[in-house]
Design a protein around this motif. Structure first.
Motif, PDB file in Angstrom:
ATOM      1  N   THR A 193       0.594  -1.273  -0.057  1.00 56.40           N
ATOM      2  CA  THR A 193      -0.144   0.115   0.023  1.00 56.40           C
ATOM      3  C   THR A 193       0.965   1.278  -0.143  1.00 56.40           C
ATOM      4  N   ALA A 194       2.227   1.142   0.127  1.00 53.31           N
ATOM      5  CA  ALA A 194       3.097   2.288   0.290  1.00 53.31           C
ATOM      6  C   ALA A 194       3.052   2.981  -1.320  1.00 53.31           C
ATOM      7  N   ASP A 195       3.151   4.243  -1.103  1.00 58.19           N
ATOM      8  CA  ASP A 195       3.061   5.115  -2.347  1.00 58.19           C
ATOM      9  C   ASP A 195       1.880   4.639  -3.410  1.00 58.19           C
ATOM     10  N   THR A 196       0.754   4.520  -3.012  1.00 63.63           N
ATOM     11  CA  THR A 196      -0.299   4.509  -3.639  1.00 63.63           C
ATOM     12  C   THR A 196      -1.242   5.596  -3.363  1.00 63.63           C
ATOM     13  N   LEU A 197      -2.035   6.051  -4.307  1.00 60.05           N
ATOM     14  CA  LEU A 197      -3.034   6.978  -4.160  1.00 60.05           C
ATOM     15  C   LEU A 197      -4.160   6.731  -5.374  1.00 60.05           C
ATOM     16  N   ARG A 198      -5.209   6.661  -4.739  1.00 68.09           N
ATOM     17  CA  ARG A 198      -6.485   6.376  -5.531  1.00 68.09           C
ATOM     18  C   ARG A 198      -7.167   7.969  -5.568  1.00 68.09           C
ATOM     19  N   VAL A 199      -7.719   8.346  -6.731  1.00 67.11           N
ATOM     20  CA  VAL A 199      -8.365   9.694  -6.964  1.00 67.11           C
ATOM     21  C   VAL A 199      -9.488   9.334  -7.672  1.00 67.11           C
ATOM     22  N   ARG A 200     -10.524  10.032  -7.275  1.00 63.63           N
ATOM     23  CA  ARG A 200     -11.802   9.940  -8.122  1.00 63.63           C
ATOM     24  C   ARG A 200     -12.591  11.336  -7.795  1.00 63.63           C
ATOM     25  N   SER A 201     -13.234  11.759  -8.792  1.00 63.32           N
ATOM     26  CA  SER A 201     -14.049  13.030  -8.651  1.00 63.32           C
ATOM     27  C   SER A 201     -15.371  13.049  -9.345  1.00 63.32           C
ATOM     28  N   GLN A 202     -16.112  13.963  -9.045  1.00 62.55           N
ATOM     29  CA  GLN A 202     -17.398  14.084  -9.427  1.00 62.55           C
ATOM     30  C   GLN A 202     -17.799  15.443  -9.366  1.00 62.55           C
ATOM     31  N   VAL A 203     -18.797  15.953 -10.272  1.00 61.41           N
ATOM     32  CA  VAL A 203     -19.401  17.191 -10.375  1.00 61.41           C
ATOM     33  C   VAL A 203     -20.367  17.494  -9.499  1.00 61.41           C
ATOM     34  N   ARG A 204     -20.428  18.288  -8.492  1.00 61.89           N
ATOM     35  CA  ARG A 204     -21.631  18.579  -7.606  1.00 61.89           C
ATOM     36  C   ARG A 204     -21.732  20.002  -7.746  1.00 61.89           C
ATOM     37  N   GLY A 205     -22.928  20.282  -8.223  1.00 62.57           N
ATOM     38  CA  GLY A 205     -23.199  21.705  -8.685  1.00 62.57           C
ATOM     39  C   GLY A 205     -22.205  22.304  -9.491  1.00 62.57           C
ATOM     40  N   PRO A 206     -21.719  23.512  -9.014  1.00 60.85           N
ATOM     41  CA  PRO A 206     -20.746  24.205  -9.861  1.00 60.85           C
ATOM     42  C   PRO A 206     -19.443  23.832  -9.475  1.00 60.85           C
ATOM     43  N   CYS A 207     -19.336  22.669  -8.768  1.00 61.49           N
ATOM     44  CA  CYS A 207     -17.852  22.615  -8.276  1.00 61.49           C
ATOM     45  C   CYS A 207     -17.530  21.003  -8.640  1.00 61.49           C
ATOM     46  N   LEU A 208     -16.160  20.994  -8.640  1.00 54.23           N
ATOM     47  CA  LEU A 208     -15.528  19.710  -8.845  1.00 54.23           C
ATOM     48  C   LEU A 208     -14.953  19.295  -7.622  1.00 54.23           C
ATOM     49  N   LEU A 209     -15.550  17.878  -7.272  1.00 52.85           N
ATOM     50  CA  LEU A 209     -15.132  17.344  -5.769  1.00 52.85           C
ATOM     51  C   LEU A 209     -14.214  16.332  -6.301  1.00 52.85           C
ATOM     52  N   VAL A 210     -12.871  16.258  -5.798  1.00 52.98           N
ATOM     53  CA  VAL A 210     -11.998  15.271  -6.180  1.00 52.98           C
ATOM     54  C   VAL A 210     -11.530  14.654  -4.619  1.00 52.98           C
ATOM     55  N   ALA A 211     -11.938  13.265  -4.391  1.00 47.22           N
ATOM     56  CA  ALA A 211     -11.586  12.644  -3.311  1.00 47.22           C
ATOM     57  C   ALA A 211     -10.238  11.700  -3.609  1.00 47.22           C
ATOM     58  N   GLU A 230      -7.388   9.129  -1.866  1.00 45.58           N
ATOM     59  CA  GLU A 230      -7.126   8.125  -0.767  1.00 45.58           C
ATOM     60  C   GLU A 230      -5.608   7.803  -0.732  1.00 45.58           C
ATOM     61  N   GLY A 231      -4.725   7.592   0.158  1.00 47.77           N
ATOM     62  CA  GLY A 231      -3.695   7.054   0.339  1.00 47.77           C
ATOM     63  C   GLY A 231      -2.482   8.020   0.263  1.00 47.77           C
ATOM     64  N   GLU A 232      -1.387   7.936  -0.109  1.00 48.88           N
ATOM     65  CA  GLU A 232      -0.199   8.880   0.233  1.00 48.88           C
ATOM     66  C   GLU A 232      -0.064   9.672  -1.270  1.00 48.88           C
ATOM     67  N   LEU A 233       0.335  11.151  -0.562  1.00 47.23           N
ATOM     68  CA  LEU A 233       0.556  12.015  -1.839  1.00 47.23           C
ATOM     69  C   LEU A 233       2.077  12.363  -1.336  1.00 47.23           C
ATOM     70  N   THR A 234       2.738  11.737  -2.456  1.00 46.23           N
ATOM     71  CA  THR A 234       4.327  11.490  -2.538  1.00 46.23           C
ATOM     72  C   THR A 234       4.846  11.859  -3.888  1.00 46.23           C
ATOM     73  N   ILE A 235       6.103  11.829  -3.993  1.00 51.62           N
ATOM     74  CA  ILE A 235       6.897  11.988  -5.318  1.00 51.62           C
ATOM     75  C   ILE A 235       6.552  11.151  -6.463  1.00 51.62           C
ATOM     76  N   LEU A 236       5.992   9.919  -6.003  1.00 50.74           N
ATOM     77  CA  LEU A 236       5.426   8.827  -6.771  1.00 50.74           C
ATOM     78  C   LEU A 236       3.990   8.882  -6.976  1.00 50.74           C
ATOM     79  N   THR A 237       3.259  10.011  -6.355  1.00 53.47           N
ATOM     80  CA  THR A 237       1.747  10.027  -6.843  1.00 53.47           C
ATOM     81  C   THR A 237       1.349  11.321  -7.108  1.00 53.47           C
TER      82      THR A 237
END
Length: 131
Positions: A13-31, A33-40
């Motif tokens: 699970t090291a250095d993994t990042l899962r990213v998903r997004s959806q439009v909510r009204g006028p906004c982009l919601l990005v979620a 999960e994981g680690e935000l590193t040089i690799l991700t």
């Protein structure tokens, strides 16, 4: 994912990042999960910037970091690039649900003067929808 002082217990699970997004009204919601590193960091940056291009201007982006267990300087740089892109387009970029550890990194770097953080995703969306 919460990490202890020694990092993740499962090396797969090291250095993994899962990213998903959806439009909510006028906004982009990005979620993220994981680690935000040089690799991700590139993955997050490119995902958000691509999503911003699909929005009706000005871009309003909420990044939910509640499940980000670690962020290094490359991750901080990705946040700066996203923030600058949103502001240059007349929009906004805010964080939602930063855990104590993530908030401390943002504060120590001085980015808390630019990156507004909201305790919940709904509060972040409401704040941006009001603009």
């Amino acid at each position: 994912m919460s990490l202890g002082a020694d990092g993740p217990s499962d090396p797969s699970t090291a250095d993994t990042l899962r990213v998903r997004s959806q439009v909510r009204g006028p906004c982009l919601l990005v979620a993220a999960e994981g680690e935000l590193t040089i690799l991700t960091a590139d993955l997050l940056r490119e995902h958000v910037l691509a999503g911003m291009r699909g929005l009706t201007p000005p871009p309003r982006v909420v990044l939910d970091v509640g499940e980000v267990g670690f962020c290094d300087s490359s991750g901080l740089n990705a946040l700066i690039v996203i923030w600058k892109a949103a502001h240059q387009a007349g929009g906004e970029f805010v964080l939602a649900r930063p855990e104590r550890r993530f908030r401390a990194i943002i504060e120590r770097s001085g980015l808390d003067r630019h990156l507004i953080a909201h305790p919940t995703t709904e509060q972040a969306l409401d704040a941006l929808a009001a603009h």
